[in-house]
Scaffold this active site. Sequence first.
Site, PDB file in Angstrom:
ATOM      1  N   HIS A 202      -5.215  60.565  61.174  1.00  0.00           N
ATOM      2  CA  HIS A 202      -4.974  60.991  62.551  1.00  0.00           C
ATOM      3  C   HIS A 202      -5.609  60.072  63.587  1.00  0.00           C
ATOM      4  CE1 HIS A 202      -3.215  65.251  62.079  1.00  0.00           C
ATOM      5  NE2 HIS A 202      -2.978  64.550  61.005  1.00  0.00           N
TER       6      HIS A 202
ATOM      7  N   SER B  53       0.617  58.090  61.665  1.00  0.00           N
ATOM      8  CA  SER B  53       1.342  57.558  60.517  1.00  0.00           C
ATOM      9  C   SER B  53       1.869  56.159  60.799  1.00  0.00           C
ATOM     10  CB  SER B  53       2.522  58.471  60.179  1.00  0.00           C
ATOM     11  OG  SER B  53       2.074  59.701  59.701  1.00  0.00           O
TER      12      SER B  53
ATOM     13  N   LYS C 132      10.850  69.452  58.740  1.00  0.00           N
ATOM     14  CA  LYS C 132      11.304  68.436  57.774  1.00  0.00           C
ATOM     15  C   LYS C 132      10.501  68.560  56.477  1.00  0.00           C
ATOM     16  CE  LYS C 132      12.551  63.547  57.530  1.00  0.00           C
ATOM     17  NZ  LYS C 132      12.462  62.232  58.141  1.00  0.00           N
ATOM     18  N   ASP C 133       9.191  68.767  56.620  1.00  0.00           N
ATOM     19  CA  ASP C 133       8.348  68.950  55.431  1.00  0.00           C
ATOM     20  C   ASP C 133       8.715  70.235  54.695  1.00  0.00           C
ATOM     21  OD1 ASP C 133       7.048  66.615  55.866  1.00  0.00           O
ATOM     22  OD2 ASP C 133       5.219  67.488  56.700  1.00  0.00           O
TER      23      ASP C 133
ATOM     24  N   GLU D 262      -1.206  61.898  28.397  1.00  0.00           N
ATOM     25  CA  GLU D 262      -0.166  62.431  29.261  1.00  0.00           C
ATOM     26  C   GLU D 262       0.573  61.273  29.931  1.00  0.00           C
ATOM     27  OE1 GLU D 262      -0.018  66.516  30.147  1.00  0.00           O
ATOM     28  OE2 GLU D 262       0.375  65.377  28.353  1.00  0.00           O
TER      29      GLU D 262
END
Lengths: 258, 419
Positions: free
Chosen positions: B213, B217, B241-242, B285
């Site tokens: 922040h 972004s 959107k998320d 894994e």
Amino acid sequence: MVLQRFVRGLLFLSFSLLILIPNAPLKAAGGIAVPSQEWSFSGVFGTFDRGELQRGFQVYKEVCAGCHSLNYISFRNLADLGFNDEEIKVIAKEYEVEDGPNNDGEMFTRSAIPSDTWPAPYPNDNAARSGNNGALPPDLSLMVDARVGGADYLYALLSGYHDAPEGQEVADGMYYNAYYPGHQIAMPSPLSDDGVEYSDGTAATINQQARDVSAFLAWATEPNMEQRKRMGVMVLIFLTAMTGLFYVSKRKIWADVH
Amino acid sequence: MSEPKFNNSLIRWIDHRLPIFTFMHHEMHEYPTPKNLNYWWNFGSLAGIVLVIMIMSGIVLAMHYTAHVDHAFQSVERIMRDVNYGWLVRYIHANGASFFFIVVYIHIFRGLYYGSYKAPRELLWMLGVVILILMMATAFMGYVLPWGQMSFWGATVITNLFSAIPLVGESIVTLLWGGFSVDNPTLNRFYALHYLLPFVIVGVVVLHIVALHRFGSNNPLGIDVRGNQDTISFHPYYTVKDAFGLGVFLILLSAVVFFLPNSMGHPDNYIPANPMVTPAHIVPEWYFLPFYAILRAIPDKLFGVLAMFAAIGVLFILPWLDRSPVRSATFRPIYKVMFWVFLFDCVALTWLGAKPAEGIYVILSRLFTAYYFFHFLILLPALSIFETPRSLPKSIGKPVLGGGGAAMAAAPAAPRERS
């Protein structure tokens, strides 16, 4: 940008392979291909066939249970197979289990009740080995998840006892099996034609018994499978509707941005 | 940035004394975000949500799990069979771990493609690498807890790696084990740490977001935000959107949880741990496979371990290896191609990690391992010098017309003002 397109194609291909490889359980341990079978419980809407489970239970009870434990199954779980409470109590009563200590500090035996787990044939691993030529018969509660190939493999194994082909050495006390890794297994062929007598009249061939007991072990491995798939269908319907609403909202909210 | 106006008098009263609502308004509502973010930018917030899903399902599992070698396997089966919806919680947790890595790996490769690690976001990137390492430690210890065959032998192989460290290696291994083999003390400390580390991850995630922040972004064009015309508020644009991205993610997760719940696990882990029987192939894994391939590619144990850790460690210095001033691969013709080659290299290493270390697989592992380090240590610094980037658009708002004016173009990349 031919190079870039080529690299992307390569990438797509390798990703697809990565996804496909684990979903092709055709090769069990030892690299032996296991033919896949049609099961009522495979697929998104798959359910267990109660008749098949009850027959498989009979095979386990009369054949497998002589050597193999089923530690994670209790008598009460048999309700899933379609037995009612009374029938389960009757089945449990056939078995003696150790309980205690009582008020005198003594262990005692009593008839099993529905909340008891399935009694193991041997008191411990050493006793099991001693009774089986040094080999340990594994617990069967998780067999379908614990073997590559799952129920297909179990069916192939149980119906895969043949005479050893020319040139294949089989050690003393071992038996040839087409699907066991290394082809030599310490368990003699457990099933024989008409080895059990099905009460529903189904002909008890080796293949039929192998099939029924594999289905039974699929249930024993995951008794909640039907609930899982039923819930999954509802969850996916809900999530698809929810995601659709989010998408429409996103389009509407973003309409003024571009 | 305006002071938010709250209609509710109780909220006003609290906010005056504890400005938590103002904080939330600024950082989650008003927070100006570049308006050109594509769907690859969904994976950051998605990773945060998966972390919450993992912690919530994990706490429920912890209520029913017994961390003892004699009871661990049985207690997990008890969760699967007798705990109400225990199978659901465990399948969510086990498959959620795999999906967490899928989401985070996509998030990382997005950062690599769009140059999100470059100034002024170096610390943001490095905090992300710390999160990745903590995730790996947590996932590894979590996989040990069911105490199946792969749990036990995976733990044995991985902890033994530390014995390669000169002088103190053996002592470190004894410390990790709490004894002289993988046994009950190992299981107990792994359980304690598996419960602790997710909350450490939460702490680093908070720092990651604070660092994010500061400058906001990055974006697909990789150019700095020039002003309000380039941004939109986080809410409602990116929250919705998320939310859509989360919906798609949950559909995929549910498809696996409900219909292929064991497809990403190993059948051997449904066999109780047995120190006397070694599985034919010990495979970690899938999300560890590229690093496992690098480990096995080096014939020497110590250097293999070093190479494996270096494969992650090199990410820390990435901002100083790639000196190209252009962030986004969109404007770097050669890097753009090399990015895909590198991604292919990582996929190949993943595939090789699952193969037995013999024959052609060893040779391929060495080639792809060499390329992995070549990409970071030689190719990226060289590209910074030799590559001619395409010309950058003037601003996000008008990338095609090149408008924005000289004054705006000359504006420095200042940190966003705080009010």
